[in-house]
Design an enzyme around this catalytic site. Sequence first.
Site, mmCIF file in Angstrom:
data_model
loop_
_atom_site.group_PDB
_atom_site.id
_atom_site.type_symbol
_atom_site.label_atom_id
_atom_site.label_comp_id
_atom_site.label_asym_id
_atom_site.label_seq_id
_atom_site.Cartn_x
_atom_site.Cartn_y
_atom_site.Cartn_z
ATOM 1 N N ASN A 163 0.688 -1.049 -0.032
ATOM 2 C CA ASN A 163 0.048 0.158 -0.221
ATOM 3 C C ASN A 163 0.720 1.288 -0.179
ATOM 4 O O ASN A 163 0.388 2.424 -0.304
ATOM 5 C CB ASN A 163 -0.872 -0.136 1.244
ATOM 6 N N TYR A 164 2.061 1.104 0.260
ATOM 7 C CA TYR A 164 3.108 2.100 0.134
ATOM 8 C C TYR A 164 3.631 2.091 -1.111
ATOM 9 O O TYR A 164 5.013 2.113 -1.278
ATOM 10 C CB TYR A 164 4.100 2.488 1.264
ATOM 11 N N ARG A 165 2.986 2.095 -2.282
ATOM 12 C CA ARG A 165 3.525 1.661 -3.542
ATOM 13 C C ARG A 165 4.837 2.514 -3.806
ATOM 14 O O ARG A 165 4.721 3.856 -3.654
ATOM 15 C CB ARG A 165 2.313 2.239 -4.612
#
Length: 521
Positions: A463-465
């Site tokens: 989700n922290y691409r």
Amino acid sequence: MEKFPPILFLLLLLLLFFPLSWADLHDNFIKCLSSQSNQLSSIVYTPTNPSYTKILQFYIRNRRFNRTATPKPALIVTPLTETHVSAAVVCAKSAGIHLKIRSGGHDYDGISYVSDDPFVILDMFNLRSITIDPKTQTGWVQAGATLGELYYNIADISKTLGFPAGVCPTVGVGGHLSGGGYGNMLRKYGLSVDHVIDARIVDVTGRIMDRTAMGEDLFWAICGGGGASFGVVLAYKIRLVPVPEIVTVFRIEKTAPNATDIVHKWQFVADKIDNDLFIRVLIQPVTINKKRTIRATFISLFLGDADRLVKLMGNNFAELGLKKEDCMEMSWIESVLYWANFDNGTSVGALLDRNSNVNFLKRKSDYVQNPISKDGLEWIWKKMIELGKTGFVFNPYGGKMSEISPEATPFPHRAGNIYKIQYSVNWNDEGIEEDKNFISQIRRLYSYMTPFVSKSPRGAFLNYRDLDIGTTENGKNSYDEGKVYGVKYFMGNFDRLVKVKSKVDPENFFRNEQSIPPFPS
Ligand SMILES: Cc1cc2nc3c(=O)[nH]c(=O)nc-3n(C[C@H](O)[C@H](O)[C@H](O)COP(=O)(O)OP(=O)(O)OC[C@H]3O[C@@H](n4cnc5c(N)ncnc54)[C@H](O)[C@@H]3O)c2cc1C
Ligand SMILES: *[C@@H]1O[C@H](CO)[C@@H](O)[C@H](O)[C@H]1NC(C)=O
Ligand SMILES: *[C@@H]1O[C@H](CO)[C@@H](O)[C@H](O)[C@H]1NC(C)=O
Ligand SMILES: *[C@@H]1O[C@H](CO)[C@@H](O)[C@H](O)[C@H]1NC(C)=O
């Protein structure tokens, strides 16, 4: 994505790969869609439509991708029903058009709405219904809903139920839950996906399936492996969690040198203390009295009252010096507003607002498995001050996170991780030079951190691409390329994700810059 003028790139791609012209593809797609749906005119936006730009920009949450030079979609499709989603998939596949799926648009590197090759955005914002059943303490949430809307709906029916998910209310359910999802109840309840019990998805053939129909492997994959490699997630069914009527929050700032000892101690406490307590630390270079220094801000959610919290902190983390006056008691939903930085007294309805202030930004992530020494911390502070702007968010793990097997979901970073680091830099200056400066700054800090963080693989949070950790060439998606970022995000679960992918989408229709590749055929 800034390497080629997009027009040249597009022409090159057209020449190389497309037997039909792009206009033909686009016509075929529209024709196909109109044969499937009579609401076409209300769900398809071409660049000539006056609303196209507004819709495109509304869910851009990073100004780096809000430029004239940013590649734009040939069309935006905004389904109103599950059948529309199904039609969009079938038609995109038959026309050979690349589909990007967007729910809340919060992807840090913009991959839900930017692509170097011709593409269409499937924009899920209309599919946002939420139904909560207080009797079974479960709910169905459509992918286009926001976390703020979810929290609002839960609080509307109960003061003692909540859901463990992210802190920012405008984040979309589709990307957040499919990518794992975590927030300030992570130590008590784990990730969002640890509380997903069913889902609805459209697969590459256009079939709409629930958990039973899709089977346990695919269901497992879309609960943390990223939805966009496997299909379009329509909705998730979630199990709510109990929250006390009164929770307590605090925020305490310390500056270096005092901050160093306290942050050092935090590493020995934050993942082991009572699971009701989550203490995040923001580390930021700041200027105080014209001197550059480091500030550590401790922000907390405690699932209990202030008296118990003060006692707990006195016994375990006296160094922080928490006093009763530092504590604010409130309901869980008020703590959601507090953590989202709303002013004291803001009404809960603010959680329904989909507008948000957007900066230029870049994020990266790491996992810390051994406490960093005081000397180490001081050296890092020095580097941060030299670099200038990049900060950290330390999020403690332990508790429930350590009790869940790393194979239970695709998200593998469970026991053994003391905390996760988010690297964070925001800026407000338009110039492309600024991008270069700040992105190179955050990359340098990431490189300085190498000795202090997890190794082989160096873990990262989906989700922290972060496209820096590896990408795959579009349309190619080789196993070897995918493995580079895949093991960082998923460790030992990567091969199982590849297996699921090979079964449900062997031709790799659902793909992006960091998707799960199928096994080579
Ligand atoms: C301000 C901000 C705060 C954040 N805070 C947190 C936090 O507290 N905790 C946390 O865990 N994360 C946090 N994140 C990260 C966030 O969880 C991820 O960016 C998440 O993917 C966003 O989901 P989205 O639907 O908004 O994003 P999108 O950009 O729409 O999608 C992200 C990815 O998921 C895919 N996707 C989206 N919808 C679907 C769907 N319906 N079916 C299949 N694939 C889909 C997209 O194609 C893309 O690959 C934050 C991000 C921002 C910008
Ligand atoms: C994108 O740019 C437009 C101006 O072109 C502006 O109106 C809009 O607010 C911007 N959106 C974001 C998210 O930066
Ligand atoms: C550091 O801690 C000492 C002792 O508690 C205190 O007197 C001093 O004011 C603190 N310094 C800063 C910058 O907070
Ligand atoms: C909010 O503000 C009111 C009035 O200023 C105050 O009484 C209350 O304690 C505050 N609550 C919190 C949680 O800060």
